[in-house]
Design a protein around this motif. Sequence first.
Motif, PDB file in Angstrom:
ATOM      1  N   LYS A 147      -2.849   1.113  -7.941  1.00 45.94           N
ATOM      2  CA  LYS A 147      -3.557   0.546  -6.878  1.00 45.94           C
ATOM      3  C   LYS A 147      -5.140   0.248  -6.133  1.00 45.94           C
ATOM      4  O   LYS A 147      -4.572  -0.378  -5.624  1.00 45.94           O
ATOM      5  CB  LYS A 147      -2.337   1.423  -5.544  1.00 45.94           C
ATOM      6  N   GLU A 148      -5.249   1.785  -6.435  1.00 47.16           N
ATOM      7  CA  GLU A 148      -6.655   1.494  -5.974  1.00 47.16           C
ATOM      8  C   GLU A 148      -7.731   0.449  -6.998  1.00 47.16           C
ATOM      9  O   GLU A 148      -8.568   0.102  -6.607  1.00 47.16           O
ATOM     10  CB  GLU A 148      -7.111   2.752  -6.442  1.00 47.16           C
ATOM     11  N   LYS A 187       0.895  -1.566  -0.227  1.00 48.33           N
ATOM     12  CA  LYS A 187      -0.014  -0.231  -0.418  1.00 48.33           C
ATOM     13  C   LYS A 187       0.967   1.125   0.686  1.00 48.33           C
ATOM     14  O   LYS A 187       0.658   2.305  -0.387  1.00 48.33           O
ATOM     15  CB  LYS A 187      -1.290  -0.175   1.108  1.00 48.33           C
ATOM     16  N   ASN A 204      -7.134  -3.163  -5.268  1.00 47.60           N
ATOM     17  CA  ASN A 204      -7.889  -2.549  -4.246  1.00 47.60           C
ATOM     18  C   ASN A 204      -9.306  -2.940  -4.158  1.00 47.60           C
ATOM     19  O   ASN A 204     -10.064  -3.851  -3.913  1.00 47.60           O
ATOM     20  CB  ASN A 204      -7.863  -1.418  -3.171  1.00 47.60           C
TER      21      ASN A 204
END
Length: 284
Positions: free
Chosen positions: A156-157, A89, A160
């Motif tokens: 990354k978002e 993260k 996720n």
Amino acid sequence: MRLLVIIPVYNEEQHLEECLISFAAQTYKDIEWVIVNDASTDNSLSIIESFCKNKTNFTFVNLTHKSEHNPGAKVVKTFYEGLKSKNWKDFDVIAKLDSDIILPANYYETMISELQKNPKIGMVGGLVYIEKNGNWIHENVANKNHIRGAIKTYRKECFNDIGGLRETLGWDNLDVLLSRMYGWEVKVIQTIWVKLLKPTAYVYNDTKAEKRGRYFYNIGLDKKLAFISCAKASWKDHSLKNFFTSFSTFLTMEKNKELRKISQKEISYIRKYRWNEMLKKLKL
């Protein structure tokens, strides 16, 4: 943007050093590389250890017990061993990269540039080429609008939102479908390509039809969609036998109510999406 690249490795001694050299030569420098040796029985580990020595941006994880051989799930499990070795993260971009790939020097610079230019892009990749008769050609096991599992790069978002990678055959299509479900764009940059040193058929050609049926079940298709998809794929193979093998595999999994790695909400979206795409092609 900080990039974390995870590279699963199992018995790749023949080409591994050549591939690692191409990784280290990337023009984009804000990268941390994690190589995961999945209990290789050849010389892969010593090649990895030697290569990582004195390279602060390369680390490796050595698994002493080989992951269970389960197409799709195996490589995802190995990927997660690398991912959990870092605080992912803290990164902006996550990539999964196969260890039999030669990258052009500007590969990740191009991927990052696309993500920076368009914040709606959740996943990006180039094309996979193989050598045939001395020439490098597109490996047409997938069309040119699909990002292959060998070269996945995720914001990354997006990673996720989709719940990461699913430990199942078909994970590298599920991630695309779920990215779209959550409103992310998926982009293939067709002007940039990588060299795949071991063609896909090298591993799974003998059981292709059976795995195709498993794949159609795993991504949530209903019986009608599976029938059409099996028929279409088998028509391309010029093999009626492949149709019966793949569709009967699907029906057996459905009868046994085998567990899927996706929720009912995700299944409903995927079925609706696949029907809409099919009707678009038929212009209905």
